[in-house]
Design a protein around this motif. Structure first.
Motif, PDB file in Angstrom:
ATOM      1  N   LEU A  42      91.267 -37.198  29.904  1.00  0.00           N
ATOM      2  CA  LEU A  42      91.428 -35.781  29.560  1.00  0.00           C
ATOM      3  C   LEU A  42      91.153 -34.898  30.780  1.00  0.00           C
ATOM      4  O   LEU A  42      91.947 -34.017  31.131  1.00  0.00           O
ATOM      5  N   VAL A  43      90.020 -35.177  31.444  1.00  0.00           N
ATOM      6  CA  VAL A  43      89.625 -34.310  32.564  1.00  0.00           C
ATOM      7  C   VAL A  43      90.668 -34.372  33.670  1.00  0.00           C
ATOM      8  O   VAL A  43      91.113 -33.339  34.185  1.00  0.00           O
ATOM      9  N   THR A  44      91.059 -35.585  34.042  1.00  0.00           N
ATOM     10  CA  THR A  44      92.008 -35.685  35.155  1.00  0.00           C
ATOM     11  C   THR A  44      93.405 -35.256  34.726  1.00  0.00           C
ATOM     12  O   THR A  44      94.110 -34.584  35.477  1.00  0.00           O
ATOM     13  N   GLY A  45      93.820 -35.649  33.505  1.00  0.00           N
ATOM     14  CA  GLY A  45      95.182 -35.340  33.069  1.00  0.00           C
ATOM     15  C   GLY A  45      95.383 -33.841  32.913  1.00  0.00           C
ATOM     16  O   GLY A  45      96.223 -33.229  33.598  1.00  0.00           O
ATOM     17  N   VAL A  46      94.606 -33.234  32.032  1.00  0.00           N
ATOM     18  CA  VAL A  46      94.749 -31.788  31.827  1.00  0.00           C
ATOM     19  C   VAL A  46      94.391 -31.054  33.115  1.00  0.00           C
ATOM     20  O   VAL A  46      95.032 -30.072  33.492  1.00  0.00           O
ATOM     21  N   GLY A  47      93.348 -31.590  33.787  1.00  0.00           N
ATOM     22  CA  GLY A  47      92.936 -30.953  35.043  1.00  0.00           C
ATOM     23  C   GLY A  47      94.071 -30.906  36.051  1.00  0.00           C
ATOM     24  O   GLY A  47      94.280 -29.890  36.724  1.00  0.00           O
ATOM     25  N   THR A  48      94.829 -31.975  36.154  1.00  0.00           N
ATOM     26  CA  THR A  48      95.927 -31.995  37.115  1.00  0.00           C
ATOM     27  C   THR A  48      96.969 -30.926  36.774  1.00  0.00           C
ATOM     28  O   THR A  48      97.450 -30.206  37.657  1.00  0.00           O
ATOM     29  N   LEU A  49      97.293 -30.838  35.482  1.00  0.00           N
ATOM     30  CA  LEU A  49      98.290 -29.833  35.093  1.00  0.00           C
ATOM     31  C   LEU A  49      97.781 -28.427  35.414  1.00  0.00           C
ATOM     32  O   LEU A  49      98.550 -27.562  35.840  1.00  0.00           O
ATOM     33  N   ILE A  50      96.472 -28.229  35.211  1.00  0.00           N
ATOM     34  CA  ILE A  50      95.917 -26.902  35.518  1.00  0.00           C
ATOM     35  C   ILE A  50      95.953 -26.651  37.027  1.00  0.00           C
ATOM     36  O   ILE A  50      96.264 -25.536  37.479  1.00  0.00           O
ATOM     37  N   HIS A  51      95.683 -27.680  37.804  1.00  0.00           N
ATOM     38  CA  HIS A  51      95.807 -27.549  39.259  1.00  0.00           C
ATOM     39  C   HIS A  51      97.220 -27.105  39.624  1.00  0.00           C
ATOM     40  O   HIS A  51      97.421 -26.167  40.401  1.00  0.00           O
ATOM     41  N   LEU A  52      98.185 -27.814  39.026  1.00  0.00           N
ATOM     42  CA  LEU A  52      99.591 -27.526  39.342  1.00  0.00           C
ATOM     43  C   LEU A  52      99.928 -26.086  38.980  1.00  0.00           C
ATOM     44  O   LEU A  52     100.508 -25.341  39.777  1.00  0.00           O
ATOM     45  N   TYR A  53      99.519 -25.715  37.778  1.00  0.00           N
ATOM     46  CA  TYR A  53      99.785 -24.364  37.301  1.00  0.00           C
ATOM     47  C   TYR A  53      99.145 -23.330  38.232  1.00  0.00           C
ATOM     48  O   TYR A  53      99.733 -22.294  38.544  1.00  0.00           O
ATOM     49  N   SER A  54      97.933 -23.650  38.696  1.00  0.00           N
ATOM     50  CA  SER A  54      97.226 -22.693  39.540  1.00  0.00           C
ATOM     51  C   SER A  54      97.962 -22.423  40.840  1.00  0.00           C
ATOM     52  O   SER A  54      97.841 -21.340  41.417  1.00  0.00           O
ATOM     53  N   VAL A  55      98.715 -23.421  41.308  1.00  0.00           N
ATOM     54  CA  VAL A  55      99.472 -23.192  42.540  1.00  0.00           C
ATOM     55  C   VAL A  55     100.362 -21.964  42.372  1.00  0.00           C
ATOM     56  O   VAL A  55     100.494 -21.140  43.280  1.00  0.00           O
ATOM     57  N   GLY A  56     100.962 -21.836  41.164  1.00  0.00           N
ATOM     58  CA  GLY A  56     101.773 -20.658  40.917  1.00  0.00           C
ATOM     59  C   GLY A  56     100.936 -19.432  40.611  1.00  0.00           C
ATOM     60  O   GLY A  56     101.205 -18.340  41.091  1.00  0.00           O
ATOM     61  N   TYR A  57      99.888 -19.642  39.808  1.00  0.00           N
ATOM     62  CA  TYR A  57      99.128 -18.486  39.320  1.00  0.00           C
ATOM     63  C   TYR A  57      98.371 -17.791  40.446  1.00  0.00           C
ATOM     64  O   TYR A  57      98.286 -16.572  40.491  1.00  0.00           O
ATOM     65  N   MET A  58      97.807 -18.591  41.359  1.00  0.00           N
ATOM     66  CA  MET A  58      96.978 -18.006  42.401  1.00  0.00           C
ATOM     67  C   MET A  58      97.790 -17.587  43.617  1.00  0.00           C
ATOM     68  O   MET A  58      97.231 -17.249  44.652  1.00  0.00           O
ATOM     69  N   HIS A  59      99.106 -17.662  43.486  1.00  0.00           N
ATOM     70  CA  HIS A  59      99.971 -17.300  44.599  1.00  0.00           C
ATOM     71  C   HIS A  59      99.611 -15.907  45.123  1.00  0.00           C
ATOM     72  O   HIS A  59      99.526 -14.948  44.366  1.00  0.00           O
ATOM     73  N   GLY A  60      99.394 -15.839  46.435  1.00  0.00           N
ATOM     74  CA  GLY A  60      99.131 -14.543  47.041  1.00  0.00           C
ATOM     75  C   GLY A  60      97.676 -14.132  47.027  1.00  0.00           C
ATOM     76  O   GLY A  60      97.323 -13.095  47.578  1.00  0.00           O
ATOM     77  N   ASP A  61      96.814 -14.945  46.415  1.00  0.00           N
ATOM     78  CA  ASP A  61      95.389 -14.591  46.438  1.00  0.00           C
ATOM     79  C   ASP A  61      94.827 -14.860  47.825  1.00  0.00           C
ATOM     80  O   ASP A  61      95.169 -15.855  48.466  1.00  0.00           O
ATOM     81  N   GLY A  62      93.948 -13.983  48.261  1.00  0.00           N
ATOM     82  CA  GLY A  62      93.413 -14.109  49.619  1.00  0.00           C
ATOM     83  C   GLY A  62      92.580 -15.354  49.814  1.00  0.00           C
ATOM     84  O   GLY A  62      92.432 -15.840  50.935  1.00  0.00           O
TER      85      GLY A  62
END
Lengths: 632, 174, 101
Positions: free
Chosen positions: A97-117
């Motif tokens: 659960l931690v690695t699986g969901v965590g990985t998807l959240i990591h991936l999503y964050s690449v888009g979400y945090m775009h442009g953050d300093g």
């Protein structure tokens, strides 16, 4: 298969080491990389950990196989705490659960945090968070659990107050940290008690047959101590107040903290210590009661929330209450099952909310949304799946796990049937407020501000949504009344425990039927009420006192502020005054005395050797006289 | 009887030399007074049968050390006559006080008979302070301290050379 | 007749006190130095007298060691005096004080 077991024994350390390596790499080099690279590396680190865990888990999937322990190095041998990994079904489930969901959240964050300093710094924290949580779930002794426990606490602080320039975020991080300390205190008490009785912290010795060492009263005491720990970490009454505030962090971080990782640690701790809880009916009842009350209370508050993440925050607390009811009913497998399904659909909900917030230009008020389904079809439809899943509509994931918990509670009988009743009410409320949430955000008339231009999020964000939506739809089938695959899988971890099983036969159908009817009724009522403006206004007028109270969280924060924080602050201030006046006064006075004495004695230090000589001879004289008087 | 005569004469010489040492205005006279004291003590040593020590006293002290003192006196100004007026306030009073106290204490101790212990050596077999006896004791029982003193001497000579080699800085560094 | 050790002790005490007086009243570093040597010699005398009186040769060995240490001390001490004199142009200990108190 044997080869795979060997693989697991040899390479399982990679599951912890890979995110750790990602953390170290990003910490030192991340800020020098062009933007998406740090995120990609973090995602790869987490993803490869998932792959390793998946391969290593294969021999156990069929169930019936006992866990293996892998000692990495000696840590604190005298208290039975080596750095040792326990790879058994329970930790496998948590790790996946931690690695699986965590990985998807990591991936999503690449888009979400775009442009953050501080893009790379964010992924540093994310990887460290995953590492800490993996240490927690893979530990083979309480000391290591505690290490991971504190580390996730620290990471949650870092992530919640990630945008620390916003006072709200900084405050929320502090609050989460401080409130969690109370739970940690319970954990430490439990640890001390465990060590006092067993002389070791190793699961191998403590959890095999604790009944031989503990009498029932002490089992209750340790159970209550661990319950306090879980109350803090898993945000139960009365310590749940940190979780809603924690929404100040970046939304994917919320998803990670509130779905896959940190908050589940409390439930995991109780499930892992099942052997101790098994000894004490009282402790189990306390656990179940806390869980049921939390579930109901948070569900009521969630009905009145207007913040898109606020609803989800209280819904998380409520669902955590379900898990705690599960483990409190001795249905440990059911509790973990719900933990897994909830991890999937709650991550989905948070990521969807993040997608909405992202496209609305950081707008979080649901009253300014509506009609977004047309603008954001992928987000909208995946959220529809997630809403139905958490509402408990069959055959989506939430139905199976929630039903199993309620069924087990009912089947346990007596007091637990009261708990079951609370659970059913909560289920109806859950269906209602989640439908309200969905309708307010995605259906109805657009109520946006004129400068909002909602749009579908980029693929890097929608891909995790779709994957999680598929998971939320189908993951329930791993454990259905007809095929208890997950329960069978987990059984080796709960071998010596009197597991509470779900009801069977007609009762099972009746219970499932009640739950389903309740869920459908909740959804229908929510849809009908909020889809039509007139009915909505009538409902809101009718229930205005309840709703406005719920919107403020019934003033619990204010109450804590007045009754707990203010007296503590007053004490602290009094102590500070005491410190500055009395303690500092004494110290400064002493220093002044020394300085004055120095000035007074200064003439003695003349620099004239012969003056010193007089003193020398006088001292010698005194010594000689003393010798003579002593009678040498 | 002869020992009493020797003690009175040599003792008086030693005291006279010591007083000369501290009272003479001119450092050269002080050195000569010191020399007299050393010789007188050597005589007393001989009368105590400490032949070897007496020899060393003359050779090393009177011969080497006093010569060194005289060298230095010559080096840093043989004609420097010291002003005996006291400049440090309270120094003279303090000095007289502690010296008197020490003298009174010594007298008290002497009168109390603490030194009048039973003499064991005389009459039976006197202590033999010959080179052979001293040497045997030195190289048997005291050999380790003896070797350590050699180290001490080396360190001292290296230190002296080092002090001599340091050049004074150009300006007074005050 | 023989002279008892007590008389030697008295003589040594006298020399020692004279030495103290010299150290405390004279300000020429060389004379202070010699006074210290005088005190050492006073102590040596007690060693010899006590050793003889007690029939123990170790007293004389102790004197031997005091001599050696005194020699080393003189070497270093005089070197210091010379070094100070070269730097400050004086052997007057009072003038060497750099304290203002």
């Amino acid at each position: 298969m044997d080869q795979l077991v060997t693989f697991a024994e040899q390479w399982i350390w990679l599951v912890i080491a890979l995110p750790l390596a990602g953390f170290v790499f990003n910490h030192f080099l991340g800020s020098r990389l062009p933007e998406p690279l740090a995120g990609v590396i973090a995602t790869l680190a987490s993803g490869s950990a998932f792959v390793v865990a998946l391969v290593a888990a294969l021999p156990w999937i069929d169930g019936g196989r006992h866990g293996v322990t892998v000692e990495l190095w000696d840590w604190m041998p005298s208290i039975g705490a080596e750095f040792e990994i326990l790879w058994d079904p329970l930790s496998i489930a948590m790790t996946l659960l931690v690695t699986g969901v965590g990985t998807l959240i990591h991936l999503y964050s690449v888009g979400y945090m775009h442009g953050d300093g501080r893009f790379s710094r964010y992924f540093t924290y994310l990887n460290l968070f995953a590492t800490s949580m993996l240490i927690l779930v893979l530990a083979n002794n309480f000391a290591m659990v505690f290490l991971g426990w504190e580390a996730v606490g620290m990471c949650s602080y870092l992530l919640i107050s990630f945008w620390y320039t916003k006072p709200v975020a900084a405050e929320a991080g502090k609050k989460a940290f401080v409130v969690n300390r109370i739970g940690d205190f319970g954990f430490i008490l439990g640890l001390v008690a465990v060590f006092a009785f067993f002389g070791t912290m190793s699961f191998d010795e403590v959890l095999v047959e604790p009944g031989a060492v503990l009498d029932q009263n002490w089992a209750t005491a340790i159970g209550i101590a661990f319950l306090v720990a879980a109350i803090g970490k898993s945000a139960q009454i009365p310590l749940y107040v940190w979780l809603p505030d924690a929404m100040a962090g970046p939304t994917p971080a919320s998803a990670l903290i509130h779905a896959a990782t940190m908050v589940t640690a409390g439930v995991y701790l109780i499930a892992r210590s099942a052997a101790i809880f098994d000894l004490s009916e009282t402790a189990l009842m306390a656990v179940a009661t806390v869980g049921a009350l939390t579930a109901l209370w948070a569900a009521i508050i969630a009905m009145g929330q207007n913040d898109i993440k606020g609803v989800l925050a209280y819904s998380t607390i409520s669902q955590l209450g379900y898990m705690v009811v599960g483990v409190g009913s001795a249905a440990f497998t059911a509790g973990i099952f719900h933990l897994i399904t909830h991890g999937v659909f709650k991550a989905l909900l948070f990521l969807g909310a993040g997608s909405v917030i992202h496209s609305m230009g950081d707008e979080q008020d649901m009253r300014k949304m509506g009609g977004l389904l047309k603008k954001m079809p992928v987000t909208g439809w995946t959220m529809a799946v997630a809403t139905l899943a958490i509402a408990g509509i069959p055959p989506l994931a939430g139905f199976w796990s929630k039903d199993e918990i309620l069924s087990a509670a009912f089947n346990r009988g007596g007091y637990y049937q009261f708990i079951w009743a609370l659970g059913i009410i909560t289920a109806v409320l859950t269906a209602f407020y989640m439908t309200r949430w969905f309708v307010l955000v995605f259906l109805g008339e657009p109520r946006w501000d004129s400068d909002a231009h909602p749009h579908e999020s980029p693929g890097v964000m929608t891909l995790p949504l779709v994957l999680l939506a598929v998971g939320a739809a189908v993951i329930g089938v791993i454990n259905t009344p007809w095929r208890l695959g997950f329960e069978h899988f987990l059984e080796p971890s709960f071998e010596s425990i009197h597991l509470q099983h779900a009801a069977e036969g007609t009762i099972a159908w009746v219970i499932a039927g009640i739950a389903t009817i309740g869920a459908i009724a909740g959804v229908a009522f929510g849809y009908l009420t909020y889809r039509n403006r007139e009915r909505k206004e009538r409902f809101e007028r009718g229930a205005s006192r309840l709703l406005s109270g719920a919107e403020r969280g019934f003033g619990v924060d204010g109450f804590y502020g007045k009754r707990v924080v203010a007296p503590l602050a007053a004490t602290a201030e009094a102590s500070a005054r005491f410190d500055s006046k009395v303690v500092d006064g004494a110290v400064n006075g002493l220093a002044a005395l020394v300085a004055k004495a120095g000035t007074a004695l200064q003439p003695l230090q003349s620099g004239f050797v012969r003056s010193y000589g007089v003193g020398l001879v006088a001292g010698t004289l005194v010594l000689v006289v003393w010798f003579v008087m002593r009678g040498v | 009887m002869s020992e009493l005569v020797i003690f009175v004469v040599a003792g008086a010489g030693a005291l006279a030399g010591a007083l000369t040492l501290i009272l003479a205005k001119h450092p050269v006279y002080s050195a000569l007074g010191m020399l007299g004291t050393l010789f007188s003590l050597a005589v007393l040593y001989v009368s105590q049968l400490a032949h070897f020590v007496a020899a060393v006293q003359v050779v090393v002290y009177a011969g080497a050390i006093m010569t060194l003192f005289l060298f230095v006196i010559m080096l840093i100004g043989v004609d420097q006559v010291e002003d005996t007026s006291e400049t440090i306030r309270g120094q003279r009073v303090g000095a007289i006080g502690v010296v008197a106290a020490f003298a009174i204490l010594s007298g008290y101790l002497w009168l109390s008979g603490i030194f009048s212990w039973e003499v064991v050596g005389t009459g039976t077999e006197p202590v033999n302070g010959s080179i052979e006896a001293t040497g045997q004791l030195l190289f048997a029982e005291w050999v380790l301290p003896f070797e350590v003193t050699s180290l001490l001497l080396i360190v001292a000579s290296v230190g002296a050379v080092g002090l001599a080699l340091f050049k004074p800085r150009k300006a007074e560094d005050e | 007749m023989t002279v008892g050790p007590a008389w030697y002790m008295l003589l040594a005490a006298g020399l020692f006190v004279i030495g103290i007086a010299g150290v405390l009243t004279r300000r020429n570093a060389l004379i202070m130095f010699m006074s210290i040597e005088l005190m050492l010699n006073a102590v040596n005398l007690t060693f010899i007298a006590a050793g003889t009186a007690l029939g123990d040769l170790s007293g004389q060995v102790a004197v031997f060691f005091v001599l050696v240490v005194a020699a080393a001390e003189v070497v270093v001490g005089l070197a210091i005096v010379v070094a100070v004199y070269r730097r400050r142009g004086t052997a007057n200990v009072d003038e060497l004080s750099e304290m203002s108190g």
